[in-house]
Design a protein around this motif. Sequence first.
Motif, PDB file in Angstrom:
ATOM      1  N   GLY A  99       0.832  -1.202   0.000  1.00  0.00           N
ATOM      2  CA  GLY A  99       0.000   0.000   0.000  1.00  0.00           C
ATOM      3  C   GLY A  99       0.870   1.257   0.000  1.00  0.00           C
ATOM      4  O   GLY A  99       0.515   2.289  -0.581  1.00  0.00           O
ATOM      5  N   ASN A 100       2.023   1.110   0.614  1.00  0.00           N
ATOM      6  CA  ASN A 100       3.025   2.165   0.673  1.00  0.00           C
ATOM      7  C   ASN A 100       3.415   2.704  -0.714  1.00  0.00           C
ATOM      8  O   ASN A 100       3.870   3.837  -0.845  1.00  0.00           O
ATOM      9  CB  ASN A 100       4.244   1.528   1.368  1.00  0.00           C
ATOM     10  CG  ASN A 100       5.353   2.503   1.654  1.00  0.00           C
ATOM     11  OD1 ASN A 100       5.082   3.671   1.843  1.00  0.00           O
ATOM     12  ND2 ASN A 100       6.578   2.029   1.676  1.00  0.00           N
ATOM     13  N   TRP A 101       3.220   1.892  -1.757  1.00  0.00           N
ATOM     14  CA  TRP A 101       3.640   2.295  -3.109  1.00  0.00           C
ATOM     15  C   TRP A 101       2.482   2.655  -4.031  1.00  0.00           C
ATOM     16  O   TRP A 101       2.706   2.994  -5.199  1.00  0.00           O
ATOM     17  CB  TRP A 101       4.513   1.198  -3.745  1.00  0.00           C
ATOM     18  CG  TRP A 101       5.929   1.360  -3.273  1.00  0.00           C
ATOM     19  CD1 TRP A 101       6.501   0.816  -2.152  1.00  0.00           C
ATOM     20  CD2 TRP A 101       6.942   2.182  -3.874  1.00  0.00           C
ATOM     21  NE1 TRP A 101       7.798   1.246  -2.016  1.00  0.00           N
ATOM     22  CE2 TRP A 101       8.092   2.080  -3.067  1.00  0.00           C
ATOM     23  CE3 TRP A 101       6.981   2.996  -5.009  1.00  0.00           C
ATOM     24  CZ2 TRP A 101       9.277   2.766  -3.357  1.00  0.00           C
ATOM     25  CZ3 TRP A 101       8.157   3.670  -5.304  1.00  0.00           C
ATOM     26  CH2 TRP A 101       9.289   3.554  -4.472  1.00  0.00           C
ATOM     27  N   ILE A 102       1.253   2.595  -3.538  1.00  0.00           N
ATOM     28  CA  ILE A 102       0.112   2.878  -4.438  1.00  0.00           C
ATOM     29  C   ILE A 102       0.205   4.301  -4.982  1.00  0.00           C
ATOM     30  O   ILE A 102       0.031   4.526  -6.180  1.00  0.00           O
ATOM     31  CB  ILE A 102      -1.241   2.624  -3.727  1.00  0.00           C
ATOM     32  CG1 ILE A 102      -1.434   1.114  -3.510  1.00  0.00           C
ATOM     33  CG2 ILE A 102      -2.411   3.177  -4.564  1.00  0.00           C
ATOM     34  CD1 ILE A 102      -2.639   0.735  -2.701  1.00  0.00           C
ATOM     35  N   THR A 103       0.521   5.251  -4.124  1.00  0.00           N
ATOM     36  CA  THR A 103       0.575   6.642  -4.604  1.00  0.00           C
ATOM     37  C   THR A 103       1.830   6.913  -5.433  1.00  0.00           C
ATOM     38  O   THR A 103       1.927   7.947  -6.096  1.00  0.00           O
ATOM     39  CB  THR A 103       0.585   7.629  -3.411  1.00  0.00           C
ATOM     40  OG1 THR A 103       1.650   7.235  -2.533  1.00  0.00           O
ATOM     41  CG2 THR A 103      -0.737   7.605  -2.666  1.00  0.00           C
ATOM     42  N   ARG A 104       2.800   6.011  -5.379  1.00  0.00           N
ATOM     43  CA  ARG A 104       4.060   6.271  -6.074  1.00  0.00           C
ATOM     44  C   ARG A 104       4.286   5.335  -7.260  1.00  0.00           C
ATOM     45  O   ARG A 104       5.372   5.302  -7.832  1.00  0.00           O
ATOM     46  CB  ARG A 104       5.222   6.149  -5.090  1.00  0.00           C
ATOM     47  CG  ARG A 104       5.214   7.274  -4.072  1.00  0.00           C
ATOM     48  CD  ARG A 104       6.367   7.142  -3.123  1.00  0.00           C
ATOM     49  NE  ARG A 104       6.139   6.060  -2.160  1.00  0.00           N
ATOM     50  CZ  ARG A 104       7.092   5.559  -1.402  1.00  0.00           C
ATOM     51  NH1 ARG A 104       8.324   5.986  -1.520  1.00  0.00           N
ATOM     52  NH2 ARG A 104       6.817   4.618  -0.534  1.00  0.00           N
ATOM     53  N   ALA A 105       3.278   4.520  -7.607  1.00  0.00           N
ATOM     54  CA  ALA A 105       3.433   3.610  -8.749  1.00  0.00           C
ATOM     55  C   ALA A 105       3.763   4.447  -9.991  1.00  0.00           C
ATOM     56  O   ALA A 105       3.252   5.552 -10.141  1.00  0.00           O
ATOM     57  CB  ALA A 105       2.142   2.827  -8.944  1.00  0.00           C
ATOM     58  N   PRO A 106       4.644   3.910 -10.875  1.00  0.00           N
ATOM     59  CA  PRO A 106       5.166   4.745 -11.960  1.00  0.00           C
ATOM     60  C   PRO A 106       4.172   5.098 -13.073  1.00  0.00           C
ATOM     61  O   PRO A 106       4.496   5.953 -13.898  1.00  0.00           O
ATOM     62  CB  PRO A 106       6.335   3.925 -12.518  1.00  0.00           C
ATOM     63  CG  PRO A 106       6.092   2.530 -12.069  1.00  0.00           C
ATOM     64  CD  PRO A 106       5.335   2.614 -10.787  1.00  0.00           C
TER      65      PRO A 106
END
Length: 322
Positions: free
Chosen positions: A60-67
Amino acid sequence: MKKLRQEAQEKALLETFQQKIDREEKIEPKDWMPEAYRQNLIRQISQHAHSEVIGEQPEGNWITRAPSLRRKAVLLAKVQDEAGHGLYLYSSAETLGISRAEMIEALQTGKAKYASIFNYPTQTWGDIGAIGWLVDGAAICNQVSLQRTSYGPYSRAMIRICKEESFHQRQGYQIMLALANGSEAQRQMAQDSLNRFYWPSLMMFGPHDAESAHSARSMQWKIKRETNDSLRQKFIDQTVQQIEFLGLEHPDKAIKWNDERGHYDSGEIDWEEFYNVINGNGHCNRQRIQHHVNAHEEGAWVRDAQNAHAEKVKQRQQHAVA
Ligand SMILES: [Fe+2]
Ligand SMILES: [Fe+2]
């Protein structure tokens, strides 16, 4: 006299129970079962449910930062699936006579465990690839064999979960493929994530069979269908070719095909690290539980509102009857 009769009765019940298991019939919630079987299942299923739910955090930590938007949509769907897996599994454990609230409390107070792998941080986008590929991949090895577990509700939950897990594994591998075939910096990112997640993935299968506290009886009762070591070997074998296809270097320098065994030989796992993380000293143990506690408290008003609504509906119905 009464005690003797009780013991004889219990013995007969136990025999019938074991025969049923030997015939590959499922044990259902209302069937008689030994208390140790019930407790063993509650421990295993709730631990599994907690792992699904806590596992949402590193990803979930990467949902906003997915490329890209596409990657974001895929990751979002994957994390939602994991929440769903948690729900099936909590429901399945509830059929054994424990409440969801009790299980959550055991998790939050540290009495219940979850997969240690989720106490490792996700530092790069490559880690999301490595988790889908290796962590979900290791989970599948375990879960495919659990589709045949002897407890009916657990087995049925596993069948549903496995369908989604293979999608998870492929989305992770696809991220790795894109990185491995990208720029030099991307290739290095993929290699670094593989190096960090390979060994913890092997640890997911648990200690060696000889050291596993729950293995022998779980096998006899068919709660587990394959031992930790044989599942781990399966995973090691299947991963070699996948690493080759990515064109990455294998993190285990001792990996070598053994013709006689028909399997790959491999280096030894760092068990000190394994027990260290299990015992609460991983990078993120405290953070994961604290985050769960916060989310649970913030969601209290939703549960209160639902209960109040259910109560209102009940009263209205009683009123209508009277
Ligand atoms: Fe899952
Ligand atoms: Fe998954």
